[in-house]
Design an enzyme around this catalytic site. Structure first.
Site, PDB file in Angstrom:
ATOM      1  N   HIS A  42       0.830  -1.211   0.000  1.00 29.79           N
ATOM      2  CA  HIS A  42       0.000   0.000   0.000  1.00 29.79           C
ATOM      3  C   HIS A  42       0.866   1.263   0.000  1.00 29.79           C
ATOM      4  O   HIS A  42       0.423   2.333   0.404  1.00 29.79           O
ATOM      5  CB  HIS A  42      -0.983   0.001   1.185  1.00 29.79           C
ATOM      6  CG  HIS A  42      -2.103  -0.982   1.016  1.00 29.79           C
ATOM      7  ND1 HIS A  42      -3.328  -0.631   0.510  1.00 29.79           N
ATOM      8  CD2 HIS A  42      -2.163  -2.318   1.273  1.00 29.79           C
ATOM      9  CE1 HIS A  42      -4.112  -1.704   0.477  1.00 29.79           C
ATOM     10  NE2 HIS A  42      -3.412  -2.743   0.925  1.00 29.79           N
ATOM     11  N   ASP A  44       2.466   2.036  -3.001  1.00 29.89           N
ATOM     12  CA  ASP A  44       2.556   2.448  -4.407  1.00 29.89           C
ATOM     13  C   ASP A  44       1.707   3.677  -4.696  1.00 29.89           C
ATOM     14  O   ASP A  44       2.175   4.630  -5.316  1.00 29.89           O
ATOM     15  CB  ASP A  44       2.211   1.293  -5.348  1.00 29.89           C
ATOM     16  CG  ASP A  44       0.845   0.661  -5.082  1.00 29.89           C
ATOM     17  OD1 ASP A  44       0.220   0.969  -4.042  1.00 29.89           O
ATOM     18  OD2 ASP A  44       0.404  -0.157  -5.914  1.00 29.89           O
ATOM     19  N   GLY A 131      -6.328 -15.115  -9.079  1.00 28.04           N
ATOM     20  CA  GLY A 131      -6.967 -14.834  -7.809  1.00 28.04           C
ATOM     21  C   GLY A 131      -6.058 -14.975  -6.606  1.00 28.04           C
ATOM     22  O   GLY A 131      -6.515 -14.852  -5.469  1.00 28.04           O
ATOM     23  N   ALA A 132      -4.771 -15.252  -6.823  1.00 23.42           N
ATOM     24  CA  ALA A 132      -3.837 -15.420  -5.713  1.00 23.42           C
ATOM     25  C   ALA A 132      -2.984 -14.172  -5.486  1.00 23.42           C
ATOM     26  O   ALA A 132      -2.110 -14.165  -4.637  1.00 23.42           O
ATOM     27  CB  ALA A 132      -2.933 -16.624  -5.961  1.00 23.42           C
ATOM     28  N   LEU A 134      -0.866 -12.798  -7.709  1.00 21.88           N
ATOM     29  CA  LEU A 134       0.451 -12.959  -8.323  1.00 21.88           C
ATOM     30  C   LEU A 134       0.528 -12.322  -9.707  1.00 21.88           C
ATOM     31  O   LEU A 134       1.434 -12.578 -10.473  1.00 21.88           O
ATOM     32  CB  LEU A 134       0.827 -14.446  -8.383  1.00 21.88           C
ATOM     33  CG  LEU A 134       0.846 -15.171  -7.040  1.00 21.88           C
ATOM     34  CD1 LEU A 134       1.212 -16.638  -7.223  1.00 21.88           C
ATOM     35  CD2 LEU A 134       1.800 -14.498  -6.057  1.00 21.88           C
ATOM     36  N   SER A 135      -0.480 -11.485 -10.021  1.00 17.40           N
ATOM     37  CA  SER A 135      -0.451 -10.626 -11.212  1.00 17.40           C
ATOM     38  C   SER A 135      -0.552 -11.377 -12.531  1.00 17.40           C
ATOM     39  O   SER A 135       0.214 -11.151 -13.459  1.00 17.40           O
ATOM     40  CB  SER A 135       0.799  -9.731 -11.210  1.00 17.40           C
ATOM     41  OG  SER A 135       0.764  -8.875 -10.107  1.00 17.40           O
ATOM     42  N   GLU A 169      -5.014  -1.622 -18.588  1.00 20.41           N
ATOM     43  CA  GLU A 169      -5.822  -2.115 -17.469  1.00 20.41           C
ATOM     44  C   GLU A 169      -6.624  -0.984 -16.828  1.00 20.41           C
ATOM     45  O   GLU A 169      -7.775  -1.168 -16.436  1.00 20.41           O
ATOM     46  CB  GLU A 169      -4.939  -2.810 -16.431  1.00 20.41           C
ATOM     47  CG  GLU A 169      -5.759  -3.485 -15.341  1.00 20.41           C
ATOM     48  CD  GLU A 169      -5.055  -4.648 -14.671  1.00 20.41           C
ATOM     49  OE1 GLU A 169      -5.545  -5.081 -13.624  1.00 20.41           O
ATOM     50  OE2 GLU A 169      -4.031  -5.129 -15.203  1.00 20.41           O
ATOM     51  N   ASP A 181       2.988  -4.026 -10.862  1.00 15.26           N
ATOM     52  CA  ASP A 181       2.827  -5.347 -11.459  1.00 15.26           C
ATOM     53  C   ASP A 181       3.388  -5.401 -12.873  1.00 15.26           C
ATOM     54  O   ASP A 181       4.123  -6.324 -13.232  1.00 15.26           O
ATOM     55  CB  ASP A 181       1.344  -5.743 -11.472  1.00 15.26           C
ATOM     56  CG  ASP A 181       0.776  -5.878 -10.074  1.00 15.26           C
ATOM     57  OD1 ASP A 181       1.546  -5.796  -9.097  1.00 15.26           O
ATOM     58  OD2 ASP A 181      -0.453  -6.049  -9.955  1.00 15.26           O
TER      59      ASP A 181
END
Length: 390
Positions: A42, A44, A131-132, A134-135, A169, A181
């Site tokens: 948090h 970034d 969903g983990a 990990l980008s 994105e 990411d």
């Protein structure tokens, strides 16, 4: 260092599928990795610092040029679903969620470089767990961006490709992600973490000691609150920055914050305290890596987790339990903390090679009883190179 343990599926043979599905012969295969953030949570969107590394899980794209102006895509991991659109005009949104990440990258490339000169066939496959945290989306965006740059010989650096992926994105997919990411997926260095200044976008490498493995432990806690709580945390950080009349908490030091404690809402104070101390920890962690000071790194990662738990309030009991279980095994010989936005997701640990089996056994033995029956999934990784042509 060992490579990642296999995920639910391996990356499929994209060149074979390109021939089988689209009757095209691949000219290039591009690979872009997922990532894990070692420290700097948090920070970034507060113009601060992050220290991620790219990992073995990745997305691959096989491409072949076409003589017309059509772009055809096969998603190997979605039962070979297809998408098709024009190369010469900005694409519209698709009703297929996966397709919008690809169309979004094409859209920003057309904005930057003009209509693409001809069409392209591509097959996409990846093994970044979705969903983990990990980008998987950044790996896809960067792989497609590097594929477009390669196919058309466009004047775009890896840094440019990362920024275009973030723009895709943000604007096309509609997710207001930061730059971390895409940056680490594009610019990662084998065997190294990357210290990223989220304001200047300057980067510095920090070698991960050879004897340390990167372990990513998926808690299997579904992150139900992350959206609304993320926005609340961001607003609290902005309120703190506004109190000091600065652009972001990057511009406030700990002494300033402590002097103004009685003037701030207690929750706002705690949120700011996390961000300001986390920035300092992230810079110190990069120095500790470079100095091969694992004990210092261990302390910094432990302090980071405590700050996320107590000041930022984004951990949950199963995540805290995982950190405690792993910490009991590794002590000061490695580091462990929650990684990602919070409220579930993953823990990251830097673990000596000699303790990997012991950590694995402790998690398998103790975590279900402390999490209400959840079974964690462990990924054993090493830091990898960013986007490249195979």
């Amino acid at each position: 260092m060992s490579t990642c343990q296999p995920s639910a599926h391996a990356i499929k043979d994209t060149t074979a599928l390109l021939k089988q599905e689209l009757d095209a012969t691949a000219t290039h295969v591009i690979r872009a990795p997922g990532r894990v953030n070692l420290i700097g949570e948090h920070t970034d969107y507060n113009d601060g610092f992050v220290l991620p590394c790219a990992i073995d899980f990745a997305t691959e794209v096989a491409i072949a040029p076409r003589t017309d102006n059509r772009i055809r895509v096969v998603a190997a991991d979605y039962d070979n679903q297809r998408d098709e659109f024009a190369a010469g005009a900005r694409p519209q949104h698709s009703d297929k969620g996966w397709a919008n990440y690809i169309r979004g990258v094409v859209d920003v490339f057309i904005q930057r470089f003009g209509p693409l000169p001809h069409g392209l066939d591509m097959v996409v496959s990846g093994n970044v767990p979705q969903g983990a945290g990990l980008s998987s989306s950044a790996a896809l965006e960067v792989a497609v961006g590097k594929a477009l740059q390669t196919a058309f010989g466009l004047d775009a650096s890896l840094r440019d490709i990362a920024l275009l992926g973030q723009q895709a994105e943000n604007e096309f997919v509609g997710c207001r992600c930061g730059i971390m990411d895409q940056f680490i997926s594009a610019l990662g260095k084998d065997g190294h973490a990357l210290l990223i200044d989220c304001r200047s976008l300057e980067t510095e490498t920090a070698a991960i000691p050879d004897e340390l493995r990167v372990m990513i432990i998926d808690s299997k806690v579904q992150r139900g609150l992350v959206g609304s709580e993320y926005n609340t945390r961001r607003e609290q950080c902005e309120a703190a920055a506004a109190h000091f009349g600065v652009k972001a908490l990057r511009d406030v030091d700990l002494a300033q914050l402590q002097a103004a404690r009685d003037e701030l809402d207690p929750l706002v104070y705690r949120r700011a305290h996390h961000v300001i101390t986390e920035n300092a920890r992230t810079l110190a962690a990069a120095q500790a890596l470079r100095a091969h000071d694992v004990e210092r790194l261990s302390t910094l990662m432990a302090e980071s987790h405590a700050s996320m738990r107590d000041d930022f309030a984004i951990t949950v009991p199963p995540i805290d339990a995982l950190v405690e279980i792993i910490s009991a095994v590794i002590g000061k010989r490695g580091g462990v903390r929650m990684t990602g936005g919070g409220f579930g997701g993953c823990v990251v640990a830097l673990v000596p090679d000699s303790l990997v089996d012991e950590v694995t056994q402790a998690v398998q033995r103790d975590y279900p009883a402390r999490s209400g029956g959840l079974v964690a999934q462990i990924h054993l990784c090493r830091a990898r190179e960013g986007a490249h042509v195979l």
